[in-house]
Structure formats: structure tokens, C-alpha cells
Design an enzyme around this catalytic site. Structure first.
Site, PDB file in Angstrom:
ATOM      1  N   GLU A 183       1.345  -1.292  41.003  1.00 24.25           N
ATOM      2  CA  GLU A 183       2.389  -1.147  42.105  1.00 24.25           C
ATOM      3  C   GLU A 183       2.026  -1.328  43.412  1.00 24.25           C
ATOM      4  OE1 GLU A 183       4.125   2.713  41.312  1.00 24.25           O
ATOM      5  OE2 GLU A 183       2.118   3.609  41.088  1.00 24.25           O
TER       6      GLU A 183
ATOM      7  N   GLY B 102       5.002  -1.352  38.302  1.00 28.56           N
ATOM      8  CA  GLY B 102       6.204  -0.518  38.819  1.00 28.56           C
ATOM      9  C   GLY B 102       6.791  -1.377  39.854  1.00 28.56           C
ATOM     10  N   SER B 103       7.921  -2.142  39.355  1.00 32.20           N
ATOM     11  CA  SER B 103       8.251  -3.181  40.455  1.00 32.20           C
ATOM     12  C   SER B 103       9.040  -2.595  41.648  1.00 32.20           C
ATOM     13  CB  SER B 103       9.449  -4.004  39.677  1.00 32.20           C
ATOM     14  OG  SER B 103      10.442  -3.145  39.195  1.00 32.20           O
ATOM     15  N   ASN B 104       9.306  -1.151  41.886  1.00 39.43           N
ATOM     16  CA  ASN B 104      10.025  -0.984  42.967  1.00 39.43           C
ATOM     17  C   ASN B 104       8.815  -0.484  44.037  1.00 39.43           C
ATOM     18  OD1 ASN B 104      12.127  -0.646  41.377  1.00 39.43           O
ATOM     19  ND2 ASN B 104      12.159   1.695  40.958  1.00 39.43           N
ATOM     20  N   ASP B 105       7.656   0.048  43.781  1.00 38.11           N
ATOM     21  CA  ASP B 105       6.595   0.113  44.875  1.00 38.11           C
ATOM     22  C   ASP B 105       6.101  -1.185  45.236  1.00 38.11           C
ATOM     23  OD1 ASP B 105       6.768   2.725  45.685  1.00 38.11           O
ATOM     24  OD2 ASP B 105       5.695   3.695  44.028  1.00 38.11           O
TER      25      ASP B 105
ATOM     26  N   ARG C 127       3.598   8.993  32.454  1.00 35.28           N
ATOM     27  CA  ARG C 127       3.069   8.825  33.846  1.00 35.28           C
ATOM     28  C   ARG C 127       2.633   9.993  34.327  1.00 35.28           C
ATOM     29  NH1 ARG C 127       6.642   6.102  38.168  1.00 35.28           N
ATOM     30  NH2 ARG C 127       7.512   8.284  38.412  1.00 35.28           N
TER      31      ARG C 127
ATOM     32  N   ARG D 202       8.643  10.176  32.478  1.00 34.54           N
ATOM     33  CA  ARG D 202       8.379  10.758  33.843  1.00 34.54           C
ATOM     34  C   ARG D 202       7.908  12.253  33.803  1.00 34.54           C
ATOM     35  NH1 ARG D 202      12.810   7.687  34.814  1.00 34.54           N
ATOM     36  NH2 ARG D 202      12.329   5.601  35.921  1.00 34.54           N
TER      37      ARG D 202
ATOM     38  N   HIS E 107      29.252  29.935  14.752  1.00 38.94           N
ATOM     39  CA  HIS E 107      30.321  29.299  14.137  1.00 38.94           C
ATOM     40  C   HIS E 107      31.384  28.475  14.867  1.00 38.94           C
ATOM     41  CE1 HIS E 107      34.930  29.373  13.418  1.00 38.94           C
ATOM     42  NE2 HIS E 107      34.350  29.387  12.112  1.00 38.94           N
TER      43      HIS E 107
ATOM     44  N   CYS F 244       7.689  -1.302  33.868  1.00 37.54           N
ATOM     45  CA  CYS F 244       8.822  -0.162  33.952  1.00 37.54           C
ATOM     46  C   CYS F 244       9.594   0.094  34.998  1.00 37.54           C
ATOM     47  CB  CYS F 244       8.062   1.241  33.522  1.00 37.54           C
ATOM     48  SG  CYS F 244       6.907   1.613  34.986  1.00 37.54           S
TER      49      CYS F 244
END
Length: 812
Positions: free
Chosen positions: A696, A717-720, A594, A526, A436, A767
Site C-alpha cells: 500500500e 491495499g488500493s485505498n492507501d 491484518r 480486520r 421459547h 483487499c
């Protein structure tokens, strides 16, 4: 057990005060009210499609009017309601009580009583034992597209015998004038004197010996239309409807269900502490009893029963949509008979909140910072509110509640609605998302947290708190008034760019809501979030459960896997359900999942993980990604991931889920991983299965042509990649200023791999974080001809507009 649709030819009544369910349909709302008209519609039209409805009859609205005229109650009601102010709680109570007492003390006309008793006796002939019936109110203004009138009038269960039947019917008539019903009608603009009450008398399903609950053919929080949401608890259904227990919650995906798959996206076990069962004597003739501990951890329904109910929900929704000429999501109640094992639908009405929502304007609530968590529960809605907590423990304290406060209570029922309308937010100890408190909060547009268990103990009167329902299915109550933003996005007229704009999604709880942001799918889903939040256990510890020596680890595993004799199956089911929620939310667009990319230190933090993980000086460059999948130390754990993904695609039918291999250092390593996946039923190319590789590592760029021979596409994977091109540890604060994806060396690597992928006719997207953080970086990617950009959800709209502008400039 005999059902309505197979038993009775149409019986016409002398005076028209009784109508059998198979005599009425959805066009008979003025005669028998919304609830009865819907029951009749299903008996007449849907029984041939397998939907089962218990038989019964309606006492018509004409019978109600006849009763009022004969007892001269119509004039008294008009006089009593004249000049009513529904915001004056004391005056509302006094007037409502006067009307109810007048109705209860009046005598039903003799001929009406005779008809009701005769119909009950006819219905009793179908039962092998003295007939128990449910006596349900069905108002002529009820279950409308924009007003549900949920719980406004009374229902009486386990009614047996003539005297109990007549008494319950009269109490239903009186319940048209409860305080909450009078107030609700006034606020919705309905004239109480123009609304009549019909009564449904329906054979009881012996769900006191089994289970029952509520079902929606739409996600109740987000309005995601491709899901069926089912709540279930043991015993009679009133506990679920009233929010007296925390029920199980099941989510089923409609599109693939209708193609023969078994897409149970989510199964969440509720506490189900009590069950409502038959009692003998007095009142409603029911009582609550405790549920044994072993039954509480078990699901109240089997998978086959969940799927059957979900199919019925689709049948019912399709029928009512065809009748209305538009999509009509439905709100249904169901029950399982413990004597026969049969499932039944006992009510169906249009859903009245999400189906009325304007989808052209999107509101996104976002906390600017988080604080200390006081309690959590199931979130209702997607809003945030702040204010002072006011703990109300019983109905006698309602008059103390002040506008703008946050209502904190054990549970609500329709008597609480006059003050719920004045609350900033609502928190209850008990109840699920179909209770409710949840239904009314949605109608009022309030954030609510239900099933918070200890809220009335932990939260104190006058305490400043923040209620956040903007973080997925879990609602959080934070200490203090926290700042938050509200983004309002007008979606009308926004075109789609040539470059696909996808999303990075980690939390399955947020997926349905995020799907409404204009998008082209998910470029990065992820697994790590699902494993760390929903599973929490190292997969090898589940595989080696019987060999584990640490009793504390086994205790934790037992707690989390309660109900699972097969411990590895727990990992498979939970991972599959988490991925499936994301896959379903964005179906049929691509969802690229991934595979796990925990580092060894992160795996070690999972329950039982320390036994299986080496200590590495630099886990970022160690035993991670592809190197784990074929290695003897983790190969069996990877097999569980593969089985989960196979379940998502093959059992649930979510063929839009693609897979991606992270941190694949060499082409030879890629071949080993693909071979390992094939061993467990994930065959590249079969049923459209595509396998991507993360780009990456510099080797992925330099050998892009060879990787393209092996994989179906790349995701940068631009970070790694930035870390490894610039030689910067992205976890180090000391050199953080050097880490920049916009560095010419990084951009040159990205431009190179885009050209290589295009030359090999392979898809390529990105990504990483950079396009979310830097609009100019996204512009660079578009100019280089990248196929897709996957962004954090909060960056999707602004980046989409920038991409559209860039593409227009290029075209010019």
C-alpha cells in the site's frame, strides 16, 4: 451417583405399560414418544462413549390409550374438537379447557397406578435420599425432522412421592390438549386423536445447586454446521428453555475440537438474574430466587465443562446422523449436578429449522439506511421487519393482538403461540437464543430480538418500528419504518473462477452467515473492529492498569473486564475470540488477518488511550502499522496481539489463519516486525504460518523483490496505495474527486507489483475497495493475473460472475 447405563438389567413388565430407558431406542417412538425414545437410545448406545444420561422409565403411549378408554374420554375428546377453528382464540380456549378438566377429573386405572408406583420405587432404590424426579411429556408425534413440538406439553420438576407422581402424570396427559398444543398440531396437519402421550420419569439432576441449559450442534441463526452453541444459567433448566433469564452463550468449533484442540470461539456472559431451585410444597415444587451480583458476572461453566458438553454434542450428532443416513443436527438439554459436579444430557432431539433450510437459495436482507436505535438484544434469524409495536404484558391480553403487528413482551411460553404466528416480528425483554421465543420464531421464519431487557418500557403501543436481525448477533430495534432490500441469490450451477474470490470481513458476528456466500476464504479480516467494539480499551492501559491514575478510566476498565483479575488477558481472549469466529466460519480456507492498523487519533479514542498516543498533524502518515510493533511505546501492546493470534492457531487449532503486516515502509522494518512476532511464538513457517505484507506504499512496489524475500505474499491495499501514488489525502472532501483507483498511475503500480510477485513465486491478492466498487477494475486485475480478489460481501456474487465471464473470454 449411579447412572442408567450401569445399573439395571432389562426388566420386562407384565402388561407393557412401563419401559425402562435401557429397554427402548429411537425406533420406539410409537410406543414411548420422541423424547423417551431418544433418552433410551442414548442410554443404550452412547454411554460407552462417555455421554451420561440420568436413569428413568417411560409410561407408554399404550398406558395413555388405556386410560382414555377406561375413563371413556376418547369419545368426549372427539366430540369437543369437532368443527374447531384454531384461529378463533376464544373457542380454542373453551374447548381445550373442557378436555383438560375431563382428563384431570378422571381416575387412572388401578393396575396402571400400581405399575407406575412400583417403577418409581425401583428407581428410588438407586438414590441415597428420597427420590426427586422430572416428569416429562413425550408425544408420539414429537421431535420430528420438520416439527419440533417444542414446549407443547408440560414438564414437572422436583416431583417426590407416589401422590405427586400420579398427579403429575395425569397433568402431563392433560397437557396434550393445551390451547397451544391443539393449535400447533392443527397447523402442522396432525390429527389430535391419532397422537398419544407417553411420559418420561427421570431421576432429577441437582442442577438447582449448579447450572443447566440448552445446546445445539448447529448455529441456530445461520445454520453454520461446524459450531456447537451452548446456553447456560444457574439452577434448573426451565429458565433457559422458557427464556426467563438471559443466559451465558458459548460457541465451540467442531472440526478442531475433534482433533484435540480447545476451540471455544466465543464466551458471552448473560445476566442470569434468577435461578430456579427446589421448593417444598405445592405446584411444581420449584421457585425462582435472585442470583448474587458476583455470580452473575461469572460464567456458569468452566472451559473444561464447555468442551465436554461440546464433545458430547458431536458424539450425539454423529450417532443420530448415522441412524438417519444423513446429517442430523441436534437440539439438546443438559444439566450439572451440584452435589457431584457431574454433567448429564437430559434430552436430545433433531433440530428442525436450519437443518430443513434450502441452501441453494440465499436471501440477504439489507437496511438501506439506519435510524435511531431504541433497544438492542440478541438477534434471531437474519431478516428485517417493520410494523407497529404491540406491548403485551400478560396472557389475558393476547386477544387484543392484531395480525402484522410486532409483539413486544417480557417473555413468551407455549400459550402465546397462537398469536406469535400472526406477528411480523417478536421482541422480548428476557431470554437467549435457545429460549421459547427464539425457537418458535425460527420455526415461523420471523425475525426476533430476545434479551432486549427494557423493550416493554421503551417501546410504546402503536409505535412504528423496524426490527433488524440482519446485522450479526446483535439485533437492533430502530425508530420508524426504515427501507430495506432483500437480495435472493440462486446458488445452483455457479462455478468457481480460477481467480480466487475472497471476502473482506470485519464483524465476527456476521462471519457464520457470510460463509454461505460462495467464496475462497477471507482476504482481509480486520482487527480494528474487534478492538473497538469488543475490547474498547487501549492495550497499554490494560498492561499498566495498576499504575493508572485516572479513577474514571479504571472504573470503565473494571466494568468491561468484570471477572478478569488479569487485565491484559481480557485483551488476549477477546481478540482471539473475535478472530477465531472469522477463522472458523471460513475453515479450512485461508483467513488473512491484518494486524492492528489504527492511527494514533483512533487509538487515543480507546479507553485510556489519550495517555499513550501522541498528537499528530497527519495520523494517516504517522505512527501506524508496522512502525508501532517494535517501538518501545507500543511493543508490549503488540505482544498481546501476538499472544491472541498464537491462541487462535495453537490452542484453537485454526491453522488456516494467516497474518498480515500493514503499512510496512521498509524491508528493514519488516525484518524487525517478524523478529518481534517470533519472540511471542509466531514463527514464520511453523505449522504452516504464513506472514503477508500489505502492498500500500510505493516502496512496497518499487522494492517488491526484496519484500518477497521476507514475506510469503502480498495483499494490495488500493485505498492507501492510491492516496500515496496520487498524493491525495483520502480523508479530505475537498480533493475527493481526484481520488480514483482507476487512475493509470495506480494501475501501473498494481500491474508492476503483480508481475514482481509472480516472478518471485509469491501469492498476491487485493483487499482494497476498488474491485467492490468498479467491475471494470476487477476485470483489469483478472487480466493482469492476480491470484485473488477480496471483496466486500455484497459485491462477491456479481464480481464472481464477471470474473467467470472474463476468464471464459481469455480462454477463448
Amino acid at each position: 451417583m449411579i447412572e442408567a447405563n450401569s445399573i439395571r438389567e432389562v426388566k420386562l413388565n407384565k402388561t407393557g405399560y412401563i419401559r425402562w430407558f435401557n429397554e427402548i431406542g429411537i425406533n420406539d417412538v410409537p410406543l414411548v414418544g420422541g423424547k423417551n425414545a431418544s433418552l433410551g437410545e442414548m442410554v443404550r448406545e452412547l454411554s460407552a462413549k462417555g455421554v451420561k444420561v440420568p436413569n428413568g422409565f417411560a409410561v407408554t403411549a399404550e398406558a395413555y390409550r388405556y386410560f382414555l378408554l377406561e375413563a371413556k374420554l376418547d369419545q368426549k375428546i372427539a366430540e369437543t374438537l369437532r368443527g374447531l377453528d384454531t384461529h378463533n382464540i376464544g373457542d380454542l380456549r373453551r374447548r381445550g379447557l373442557q378436555i383438560r378438566q375431563a382428563i384431570l377429573s378422571a381416575t387412572l386405572p388401578a393396575d396402571l397406578e400400581e405399575e407406575m408406583i412400583a417403577a418409581y420405587d425401583d428407581l428410588s432404590e438407586e438414590a441415597p435420599h428420597p427420590l426427586d424426579v422430572a416428569v416429562r411429556s413425550s408425544a408420539t408425534a414429537e421431535d420430528l425432522p420438520d416439527a419440533s413440538f417444542a414446549g407443547q406439553q408440560e414438564t414437572y420438576l422436583n416431583v417426590q412421592g407416589h401422590a405427586a407422581l400420579l398427579d403429575s402424570c395425569k397433568r402431563c396427559f392433560a397437557s396434550l390438549f393445551t390451547d397451544r398444543a391443539i393449535s400447533y398440531r392443527a397447523d402442522k396437519g396432525f390429527d389430535s386423536l391419532k397422537i398419544a402421550l407417553s411420559i418420561g420419569v427421570q431421576r432429577m439432576v441437582r442442577s438447582d445447586l449448579a447450572a443447566s441449559g440448552v445446546m445445539f450442534s448447529i448455529d441456530t441463526e445461520t445454520g453454520f454446521k461446524n459450531a456447537v452453541l451452548i446456553n447456560a444459567a444457574y439452577g434448573l433448566g426451565e429458565n433457559v428453555v422458557q427464556g426467563s433469564v438471559n443466559p451465558d452463550e458459548y460457541t465451540v468449533f467442531k472440526p478442531t475440537l475433534l482433533h484435540g484442540f480447545r476451540p471455544i470461539l466465543q464466551k458471552i456472559a448473560g445476566n442470569k438474574e434468577f435461578k430456579l431451585v427446589y421448593d417444598i410444597g405445592g405446584g411444581k415444587m420449584t421457585k425462582n430466587i435472585p442470583v448474587p451480583a458476583d455470580d452473575r458476572i461469572r460464567f456458569a461453566l468452566t472451559d473444561e465443562e464447555i468442551l465436554t458438553l461440546a464433545r458430547w454434542a458431536c458424539v450425539i450428532e454423529d450417532h443420530y446422523s448415522a441412524k438417519a443416513g444423513r446429517e442430523t443436527p441436534m437440539d439438546m438439554e443438559w444439566a450439572k449436578d451440584g452435589l457431584t459436579g457431574e454433567l448429564f444430557i437430559v434430552q436430545a432431539r433433531p433440530e428442525t429449522v436450519q437443518s430443513q433450510r434450502d441452501r441453494n437459495v440465499m436471501e440477504i436482507y439489507r437496511l438501506k439506511k439506519r435510524g435511531q436505535i431504541l433497544v438492542t438484544g440478541r438477534s434471531v434469524g437474519e431478516k428485517i421487519a417493520t410494523g407497529k409495536a404491540h406491548v403485551i404484558k400478560n396472557v389475558q391480553q393476547l386477544h387484543q393482538f392484531n395480525a402484522g403487528e410486532i409483539l413486544v413482551t417480557d417473555k413468551t411460553d407455549p400459550d402465546w403461540e397462537p398469536i406469535m404466528k400472526r406477528a411480523a416480528a417478536i421482541i422480548t425483554n428476557r431470554g437467549g437464543r435457545t429460549a421459547h421465543a427464539a425457537i418458535v420464531s425460527r420455526e415461523l421464519g420471523l425475525p426476533a430480538i430476545v434479551g432486549a431487557e427494557r423493550a416493554t418500557e421503551v417501546l410504546k403501543d402503536g409505535q412504528e418500528i423496524t426490527v433488524s436481525c440482519a446485522e450479526g448477533e446483535t439485533g437492533f430495534v430502530y425508530e420508524g419504518k426504515l427501507p430495506f432490500d432483500i437480495d435472493r441469490i440462486d446458488l445452483k450451477g455457479i462455478g468457481r473462477p480460477r481467480t480466487k474470490v475472497m471476502m473482506n470481513v470485519a464483524n465476527p458476528q456476521e462471519a457464520f452467515g457470510l460463509s454461505f456466500i460462495p467464496n475462497d476464504g477471507v482476504g482481509l479480516a480486520r482487527e480494528e473492529f474487534i478492538i473497538s467494539n469488543y475490547i474498547q480499551i487501549h492495550p497499554m492501559a490494560l498492561i499498566d492498569y495498576d499504575k493508572l491514575e485516572d479513577p474514571s478510566v479504571k472504573t470503565e476498565i473494571d466494568r468491561l473486564t468484570a471477572g478478569y483479575a488479569d487485565k491484559p488477558q481480557f485483551f488476549i481472549d477477546k481478540l482471539a475470540q473475535g478472530v477465531a469466529m472469522i477463522g472458523a466460519a471460513f475453515y479450512p480456507n485461508d483467513v488473512i488477518v491484518r494486524l492492528s492498523d489504527f492511527k494514533t487519533n483512533e487509538y487515543a479514542n480507546l479507553i485510556g488511550g489519550k495517555k499513550y498516543e501522541p498528537t499528530e498533524e497527519n495520523p494517516m502518515l504517522g505512527f501506524r502499522g508496522a512502525s508501532r510493533y517494535y517501538h518501545p511505546k507500543y511493543r508490549d501492546g503488540f505482544a498481546l496481539e501476538c499472544r491472541a493470534m498464537k491462541k487462535v492457531r495453537d490452542e484453537m487449532g485454526l491453522k488456516n489463519v494467516k497474518l498480515m503486516v500493514p503499512f510496512c515502509r521498509t524491508v528493514e522494518e519488516g525484518k524487525k516486525v517478524i523478529a518481534e512476532m517470533r519472540k511471542h511464538g509466531l514463527q514464520q513457517g511453523k505449522d504452516g504460518l504464513e506472514i503477508y505484507v500489505m502492498c500500500e506504499i510505493p516502496s512496497n512496489v518499487l522494492l517488491a523483490e526484496q519484500f518477497a524475500e521476507l514475506f510469503d505474499g502480498f495483499s494490495i491495499g488500493s485505498n492507501d496505495l492510491t492516496q500515496l501514488v496520487l498524493g491525495v489525502d483520502r480523508d479530505s472532501a475537498i480533493v475527493a474527486s481526484i481520488f480514483d483507483e482507476r487512475n493509470p498511475a495506480v494501475k501501473k503500480m498494481i500491474a508492476t507489483v503483480i508481475r514482481a510477485a509472480k516472478a518471485k513465486d509469491r501469492k498476491i491478492g487485493i483487499c482494497g475497495q476498488a474491485p467492490s466498487d468498479y467491475p471494470e477494475f476487477a476485470r483489469f486485475l483478472v487480466e493482469e493475473g492476480i491470484d485473488s480478489i477480496s471483496l466486500n460481501p455484497d459485491a462477491v456474487m456479481k464480481t464472481t460472475l464477471m470474473i467467470l465471464e472474463t476468464e471464459r473470454e481469455e480462454a477463448a
